[in-house]
Design a protein around this motif. Structure first.
Motif, short mmCIF file in Angstrom:
data_model
loop_
_atom_site.label_atom_id
_atom_site.label_comp_id
_atom_site.label_asym_id
_atom_site.label_seq_id
_atom_site.Cartn_x
_atom_site.Cartn_y
_atom_site.Cartn_z
N PRO A 1 49.64 2.46 7.21
CA PRO A 1 50.82 3.18 7.69
C PRO A 1 50.47 4.40 8.53
N ARG A 2 51.38 4.76 9.41
CA ARG A 2 51.16 5.94 10.26
C ARG A 2 50.97 7.20 9.43
N LYS A 3 51.60 7.21 8.28
CA LYS A 3 51.51 8.37 7.40
C LYS A 3 50.07 8.61 6.93
N SER A 4 49.21 7.58 7.03
CA SER A 4 47.83 7.68 6.58
C SER A 4 47.00 8.66 7.40
N GLY A 5 47.30 8.76 8.68
CA GLY A 5 46.52 9.65 9.53
C GLY A 5 46.77 9.35 10.99
N SER A 6 45.99 9.98 11.82
CA SER A 6 46.14 9.79 13.26
C SER A 6 45.70 8.39 13.66
N ALA A 7 46.02 8.00 14.88
CA ALA A 7 45.63 6.68 15.38
C ALA A 7 44.11 6.52 15.35
N VAL A 8 43.40 7.58 15.64
CA VAL A 8 41.94 7.53 15.61
C VAL A 8 41.45 7.20 14.21
N GLU A 9 42.01 7.86 13.19
CA GLU A 9 41.59 7.62 11.80
C GLU A 9 41.96 6.21 11.34
N ARG A 10 43.16 5.75 11.70
CA ARG A 10 43.61 4.42 11.30
C ARG A 10 42.73 3.34 11.93
N ASN A 11 42.41 3.48 13.21
CA ASN A 11 41.55 2.50 13.89
C ASN A 11 40.12 2.55 13.38
#
Length: 112
Positions: A48-58
């Motif tokens: 989920p987006r709530k997890s972190g920034s796009a960089v962290e999620r990717n």
């Protein structure tokens, strides 16, 4: 080893309905037998987006893909997500959790 992706809604629904759920310190995983005769590992992510920034999620997705290659999971369909606040888990932590998954998923299932 070839890694595929789950993309269709029906594939996610089958995974959700037929899969076994596992929880670990850094990730949670839903595992189902491979659909068809492909014999490949197919991954899907729920980050989920709530997890972190796009960089962290990717980065999390890339780490999990490489950890799956490293551990050598059996063919099947896998839905993977981070535990709350653990999207920045290290590669070694993810490998340790997937190693536990490999051991637990190959153990015989108990009848309820």
């Amino acid at each position: 080893m070839r890694l595929g992706q789950l993309r269709r809604r029906a594939e996610f629904e089958r995974l959700r309905n037929e899969g076994r759920r596992f929880g670990f310190p850094t990730i949670w995983v839903v595992v189902a037998p491979a659909a068809g005769e492909s014999g490949e590992i197919r991954l899907a992510f729920a980050v989920p987006r709530k997890s972190g920034s796009a960089v962290e999620r990717n980065r999390f997705r890339r780490r999990v893909r490489e950890a799956v290659r490293t551990v050598g999971l059996p063919p099947g369909d896998y839905l993977v997500g981070p535990r709350p606040g653990r999207v920045a888990a290290s590669f070694d932590e993810i490998v340790a959790d997937l190693t536990r998954l490999k051991a637990r998923s190959q153990a015989p299932q108990e009848d309820p």
